[in-house]
Design a protein around this motif. Sequence first.
Motif, PDB file in Angstrom:
ATOM      1  N   THR A   1     -10.542   2.361  -2.977  1.00 20.70           N
ATOM      2  CA  THR A   1     -11.654   2.480  -2.027  1.00 20.70           C
ATOM      3  C   THR A   1     -12.135   3.922  -1.892  1.00 20.70           C
TER       4      THR A   1
ATOM      5  N   LEU B   1      -7.873   0.874   5.561  1.00 24.11           N
ATOM      6  CA  LEU B   1      -7.232   0.043   4.547  1.00 24.11           C
ATOM      7  C   LEU B   1      -5.747  -0.195   4.843  1.00 24.11           C
TER       8      LEU B   1
ATOM      9  N   GLU C   1      -6.281   4.247  -5.729  1.00 23.80           N
ATOM     10  CA  GLU C   1      -7.373   4.602  -4.807  1.00 23.80           C
ATOM     11  C   GLU C   1      -8.605   3.704  -4.986  1.00 23.80           C
TER      12      GLU C   1
ATOM     13  N   THR D   1      -3.689   4.666  -1.398  1.00 18.70           N
ATOM     14  CA  THR D   1      -4.881   4.962  -0.601  1.00 18.70           C
ATOM     15  C   THR D   1      -4.657   6.168   0.313  1.00 18.70           C
ATOM     16  N   HIS D   2      -5.782   6.798   0.651  1.00 20.24           N
ATOM     17  CA  HIS D   2      -5.799   7.863   1.658  1.00 20.24           C
ATOM     18  C   HIS D   2      -6.135   7.286   3.018  1.00 20.24           C
ATOM     19  N   ASP D   3      -6.736   6.101   2.970  1.00 19.27           N
ATOM     20  CA  ASP D   3      -7.429   5.563   4.124  1.00 19.27           C
ATOM     21  C   ASP D   3      -6.453   4.796   5.021  1.00 19.27           C
TER      22      ASP D   3
ATOM     23  N   GLY E   1       0.840  -1.192   0.000  1.00 19.34           N
ATOM     24  CA  GLY E   1       0.000   0.000   0.000  1.00 19.34           C
ATOM     25  C   GLY E   1       0.871   1.237   0.000  1.00 19.34           C
TER      26      GLY E   1
ATOM     27  N   GLN F   1      -8.561   5.002 -11.099  1.00 22.04           N
ATOM     28  CA  GLN F   1      -9.453   5.608 -10.116  1.00 22.04           C
ATOM     29  C   GLN F   1     -10.826   5.796 -10.767  1.00 22.04           C
TER      30      GLN F   1
ATOM     31  N   ARG G   1     -15.935  -1.430   0.917  1.00 22.32           N
ATOM     32  CA  ARG G   1     -14.484  -1.409   1.073  1.00 22.32           C
ATOM     33  C   ARG G   1     -13.999  -2.757   1.589  1.00 22.32           C
TER      34      ARG G   1
END
Lengths: 290, 277
Positions: free
Chosen positions: B171, B211, B169, B205-207, B47, B87, B179
């Motif tokens: 999710t 994630l 990205e 990812t931002h999460d 990730g 994306q 997700r």
Amino acid sequence: MIFAVDFLKPFTYEFFRNGLLIATLAGALCGLIGVFVVLRGMSYIGHGLSHAVFGGAALAAVLNLSYFLGAGLWGLASGLMIGRVARKRIIGADAAIGVITTASFAMGLALQARFGQAKQSIDAVLFGNVLGVFTGDILAVVGVGILSVVVVVTLYRKLLFATFDPEVAGVSGVNVPGMEAVLMVLLSATILVTVRVIGVLLISALLVLPAVTARLLTNSFGRMLWLSPVLGAIFGGVGMYVSWYADVPSGAVIILAGTLVFIVVYSAAGVRRRGRVAGMDHHGPSLRTA
Amino acid sequence: MKPSASNSSGNAFPAPLIACDHLSCTYGNGSVIEGVDLQVHPGEFVGIVGPSGSGKTTLLKAMLGSIQASHGSVTRAAGLSVAYVPQLETVDWNFPVTVGEVVGMSRPQKSWWPGSSSSEREEIEEVLERLGLGGLEQRHIRELSGGQQQRVFLARALIQKPDVLILDEPTAGIDVTTRHEILHVLADLNEGPPQGDGIAIILTTHDLNGLAAHLPRLVCFNRTVIADGTPSEVLQPYFLERTFGAPMEVLQHGGMPIVLEQGGDQLRLRLSRKGAS
């Protein structure tokens, strides 16, 4: 019985039969290529190319060259130049088209003003002249039509991928610039062989109308690809036939016929779409996790 | 001070699938990513986390080969098949294309006729079935839920039978349950045979909590690699602040790091005062 004879009367003239044939074929060809024109946002390119072809046609007429040779080379050169200039992001494709094709059109107009009396064929390119069709014109439309069908069928997946999602297509091994070039060549050839039928000023409408009407009727690329040529052929044939009785230039009637069908389908699709959105609250089966 | 999982595990996997070596990429007015050293080995699940505008997508595109390196290099193993899932917000949802057409378009056209052969149709159906999209082949891509839309593009990538799957990205903009579903699908694909396919996966990812913290290997990225290792090695205040440019607190919960943004209390205080007055 009298009416039946009347409705069939135009078919007794060879020039009408030729005109009907070429208008139908030109409609189908523009319908096929129009799918890509519409989905790739190339309609302004089509508009521009037809104007560029006009300059080439006028030049060819003045120099007593063959129309297809003069206008063809000129159109090809314009297309390549547009591609080259538009790749410089700083200028932008629309401005590049504006500069190159309008200059070409202006040259055509100047030549027409200077030599127009002697060269009637320049006028035919501007407004289209279905009734002055020769066998060579029909063969040219048939030839480009066959070429287009062969290319679109054999390169179908690559053309679809490159049109829908160029970035991922490139990563997945599709030659995206190559596909763009193929479509530019087909579009140029289509305009070249149909512009004398429909006219410079109306050809871009015939490239767009069948495709957008087909788009309203289907959500599938594959179906749009055969529906659009069928609609184009109907527009061309019906428009040509009606123009006989209306005593109006055929190009104009063809476009008006297409516009009428588009309006009807658009109105009906609006009703249908609202219904579909209302019924969209169910989701598919849930995901199976192993 | 970089905890470097790639170096320590480098001995276990002698040949990386993708190797970025001092990689820099430039767009017109300046470098977007600079001096990136990153290796991805067979079977890994990596990730890449970082704020928006940190060059994560650029890094992915450089690894895919769609962006050229201005300095350094990207080396892919010979004959490597890489599939990309873009994306969702970059997709043209008005394009007339059905689920079946999206999945089929990435297969090379073997004969002159574009229609799918019966074996191809079976393969497409199998992939759709596996991703829970069975029976949706004729649907337009807009007529799907967010999770289904994501899985359609995953299906298009999987039908290429990739060695490496790269997702940008995956999710973003989908709800918590979806997700979870996507993560389970990816875990299945990543798991080695006999159950899974052993596909190496790289995603951005931002999460962080939903994630990133679940993945075996994380790369904190902001124009270059800030940290590279397991979540507990990498999700630390020092690295996070350097990556996101804002102080963050990290708690441990059941052996998993949880990242908290600092300054949340003050914001809540301000807003509650506003509500009271």
